[in-house]
Design a protein around this motif. Structure first.
Motif, PDB file in Angstrom:
ATOM      1  N   ARG A  36      10.705 -23.119  82.482  1.00 59.64           N
ATOM      2  CA  ARG A  36      12.002 -22.951  83.134  1.00 59.64           C
ATOM      3  C   ARG A  36      11.805 -22.850  84.643  1.00 59.64           C
ATOM      4  NH1 ARG A  36      16.127 -21.998  79.600  1.00 59.64           N
ATOM      5  NH2 ARG A  36      15.548 -21.337  77.508  1.00 59.64           N
ATOM      6  N   PRO A  37      12.867 -23.083  85.430  1.00 60.71           N
ATOM      7  CA  PRO A  37      12.725 -23.025  86.890  1.00 60.71           C
ATOM      8  C   PRO A  37      12.236 -21.684  87.425  1.00 60.71           C
ATOM      9  CG  PRO A  37      14.792 -24.060  86.296  1.00 60.71           C
ATOM     10  CD  PRO A  37      14.183 -23.551  85.024  1.00 60.71           C
ATOM     11  N   ARG A  38      12.523 -20.603  86.728  1.00 62.87           N
ATOM     12  CA  ARG A  38      12.120 -19.280  87.224  1.00 62.87           C
ATOM     13  C   ARG A  38      10.654 -18.945  86.918  1.00 62.87           C
ATOM     14  NH1 ARG A  38      15.973 -18.081  82.961  1.00 62.87           N
ATOM     15  NH2 ARG A  38      14.827 -17.459  81.117  1.00 62.87           N
ATOM     16  N   VAL A  39       9.968 -19.789  86.171  1.00 64.40           N
ATOM     17  CA  VAL A  39       8.564 -19.566  85.828  1.00 64.40           C
ATOM     18  C   VAL A  39       7.691 -20.127  86.943  1.00 64.40           C
ATOM     19  CG1 VAL A  39       6.748 -20.119  84.157  1.00 64.40           C
ATOM     20  CG2 VAL A  39       9.069 -19.659  83.367  1.00 64.40           C
ATOM     21  N   GLU A  40       6.684 -19.382  87.357  1.00 63.48           N
ATOM     22  CA  GLU A  40       5.818 -19.820  88.461  1.00 63.48           C
ATOM     23  C   GLU A  40       5.037 -21.082  88.124  1.00 63.48           C
ATOM     24  OE1 GLU A  40       3.326 -16.892  90.250  1.00 63.48           O
ATOM     25  OE2 GLU A  40       4.876 -15.357  90.043  1.00 63.48           O
ATOM     26  N   ALA A  91      27.397 -26.384  81.603  1.00 66.31           N
ATOM     27  CA  ALA A  91      26.303 -27.071  82.295  1.00 66.31           C
ATOM     28  C   ALA A  91      26.063 -26.448  83.674  1.00 66.31           C
ATOM     29  CB  ALA A  91      26.620 -28.560  82.424  1.00 66.31           C
ATOM     30  N   GLY A  92      27.127 -26.206  84.408  1.00 68.14           N
ATOM     31  CA  GLY A  92      26.980 -25.590  85.722  1.00 68.14           C
ATOM     32  C   GLY A  92      26.386 -24.199  85.648  1.00 68.14           C
ATOM     33  N   SER A  93      26.797 -23.445  84.647  1.00 70.39           N
ATOM     34  CA  SER A  93      26.285 -22.077  84.516  1.00 70.39           C
ATOM     35  C   SER A  93      24.795 -22.062  84.194  1.00 70.39           C
ATOM     36  CB  SER A  93      27.065 -21.308  83.452  1.00 70.39           C
ATOM     37  OG  SER A  93      26.714 -21.742  82.150  1.00 70.39           O
ATOM     38  N   ARG A  94      24.331 -23.044  83.430  1.00 73.41           N
ATOM     39  CA  ARG A  94      22.904 -23.100  83.083  1.00 73.41           C
ATOM     40  C   ARG A  94      22.057 -23.400  84.312  1.00 73.41           C
ATOM     41  NH1 ARG A  94      22.166 -19.984  79.765  1.00 73.41           N
ATOM     42  NH2 ARG A  94      20.211 -20.896  79.105  1.00 73.41           N
ATOM     43  N   TRP A  95      22.590 -24.208  85.219  1.00 73.82           N
ATOM     44  CA  TRP A  95      21.878 -24.521  86.446  1.00 73.82           C
ATOM     45  C   TRP A  95      21.897 -23.325  87.396  1.00 73.82           C
ATOM     46  CZ3 TRP A  95      23.747 -25.732  91.549  1.00 73.82           C
ATOM     47  CH2 TRP A  95      22.755 -26.189  92.401  1.00 73.82           C
ATOM     48  N   LEU A  96      23.077 -22.703  87.551  1.00 75.63           N
ATOM     49  CA  LEU A  96      23.201 -21.556  88.459  1.00 75.63           C
ATOM     50  C   LEU A  96      22.369 -20.366  88.002  1.00 75.63           C
ATOM     51  CD1 LEU A  96      27.007 -21.708  89.311  1.00 75.63           C
ATOM     52  CD2 LEU A  96      25.083 -22.231  90.825  1.00 75.63           C
ATOM     53  N   ALA A  97      22.192 -20.218  86.709  1.00 72.97           N
ATOM     54  CA  ALA A  97      21.396 -19.108  86.174  1.00 72.97           C
ATOM     55  C   ALA A  97      19.893 -19.378  86.246  1.00 72.97           C
ATOM     56  CB  ALA A  97      21.801 -18.844  84.720  1.00 72.97           C
ATOM     57  N   LEU A  98      19.519 -20.518  86.809  1.00 75.99           N
ATOM     58  CA  LEU A  98      18.117 -20.939  86.886  1.00 75.99           C
ATOM     59  C   LEU A  98      17.456 -21.008  85.513  1.00 75.99           C
ATOM     60  CD1 LEU A  98      16.881 -19.029  90.061  1.00 75.99           C
ATOM     61  CD2 LEU A  98      17.567 -21.421  89.874  1.00 75.99           C
ATOM     62  N   ALA A  99      18.247 -21.375  84.515  1.00 70.60           N
ATOM     63  CA  ALA A  99      17.711 -21.519  83.163  1.00 70.60           C
ATOM     64  C   ALA A  99      17.198 -22.930  82.911  1.00 70.60           C
ATOM     65  CB  ALA A  99      18.785 -21.168  82.137  1.00 70.60           C
ATOM     66  N   HIS A 100      17.690 -23.917  83.702  1.00 73.42           N
ATOM     67  CA  HIS A 100      17.318 -25.315  83.479  1.00 73.42           C
ATOM     68  C   HIS A 100      17.287 -26.101  84.783  1.00 73.42           C
ATOM     69  CE1 HIS A 100      17.673 -25.022  79.127  1.00 73.42           C
ATOM     70  NE2 HIS A 100      18.810 -24.381  79.300  1.00 73.42           N
ATOM     71  N   THR A 103      17.649 -32.243  85.177  1.00 75.84           N
ATOM     72  CA  THR A 103      17.306 -33.226  84.138  1.00 75.84           C
ATOM     73  C   THR A 103      17.418 -32.625  82.740  1.00 75.84           C
ATOM     74  OG1 THR A 103      14.975 -32.685  84.491  1.00 75.84           O
ATOM     75  CG2 THR A 103      15.825 -34.687  85.565  1.00 75.84           C
ATOM     76  N   ASP A 104      17.129 -31.341  82.596  1.00 74.71           N
ATOM     77  CA  ASP A 104      17.290 -30.675  81.298  1.00 74.71           C
ATOM     78  C   ASP A 104      18.753 -30.679  80.884  1.00 74.71           C
ATOM     79  OD1 ASP A 104      14.636 -30.014  81.816  1.00 74.71           O
ATOM     80  OD2 ASP A 104      15.112 -27.952  82.389  1.00 74.71           O
ATOM     81  N   ILE A 105      19.612 -30.391  81.845  1.00 76.91           N
ATOM     82  CA  ILE A 105      21.056 -30.345  81.605  1.00 76.91           C
ATOM     83  C   ILE A 105      21.576 -31.736  81.298  1.00 76.91           C
ATOM     84  CG2 ILE A 105      23.273 -29.880  82.730  1.00 76.91           C
ATOM     85  CD1 ILE A 105      21.698 -27.645  84.300  1.00 76.91           C
ATOM     86  N   TRP A 106      21.144 -32.721  82.069  1.00 78.95           N
ATOM     87  CA  TRP A 106      21.585 -34.102  81.884  1.00 78.95           C
ATOM     88  C   TRP A 106      21.204 -34.600  80.489  1.00 78.95           C
ATOM     89  CZ3 TRP A 106      19.128 -38.800  81.042  1.00 78.95           C
ATOM     90  CH2 TRP A 106      19.889 -39.936  81.274  1.00 78.95           C
TER      91      TRP A 106
END
Length: 159
Positions: A36-40, A91-100, A103-106
């Motif tokens: 996920r985006p929040r993972v280093e 979809a927007g909420s998943r991006w804003l929450a840095l969960a995806h 491309t994951d959302i798309w």
């Protein structure tokens, strides 16, 4: 007027569309292991993983939300357009929450749209074969006629 058994077919097929889209998305997530985006550690796919931190691709939330929207667009276009707005909000909420990642959302969205269109078309064919059309019915959320319950403290009408 639609019969209750026709609505049951639509409901079962709709739930099947959501279930298949979610199952496909989760199977891919477990197999691919994208961080996920929040993972280093974010350089590519890590392979099979059961850890949530590596379940970014594809978005199962988007797959399920867009499956519902596409399914409803086929059967009840007015309701489907509202559901499409809701799916876009998911979809927007998943991006804003840095969960995806985008491309994951798309990909999850298109996975859901494909399943929704497939199962929506199947439900429409079943309904047409049964001799009824969902598009002719009023767009309401209660599928069968249910007599209203009297409110507490109101006198019941006789005759």
């Amino acid at each position: 007027r639609l019969r209750c058994d026709n609505w049951r077919v639509v409901l079962v097929v709709g739930l099947l569309a959501i279930t298949v889209a979610g199952t496909e998305a989760n199977a891919l997530r477990w197999l691919l292991g994208r961080p996920r985006p929040r993972v280093e550690h974010t350089n590519g796919l890590q392979g099979p993983s059961l850890r949530d931190a590596y379940h970014s691709f594809p978005s199962a939330h988007c797959a399920c939300a867009f499956a519902v929207a596409a399914f409803l667009l086929v059967l009840l276009p007015r309701v489907g357009r509202v559901a499409l707005l809701g799916a876009m909000a998911v979809a927007g909420s998943r991006w804003l929450a840095l969960a995806h990642y985008p491309t994951d959302i798309w990909f999850g969205s298109w996975l859901g749209i494909g399943n929704g269109l497939l199962f929506g078309t199947a439900a429409q064919l079943v309904r047409l074969k049964a001799g009824s059309r969902l598009a002719d019915a009023p767009t309401r959320l209660v599928p069968c006629s249910v007599p209203p319950l009297p409110l507490a403290g109101t006198p019941e009408r006789s005759g």
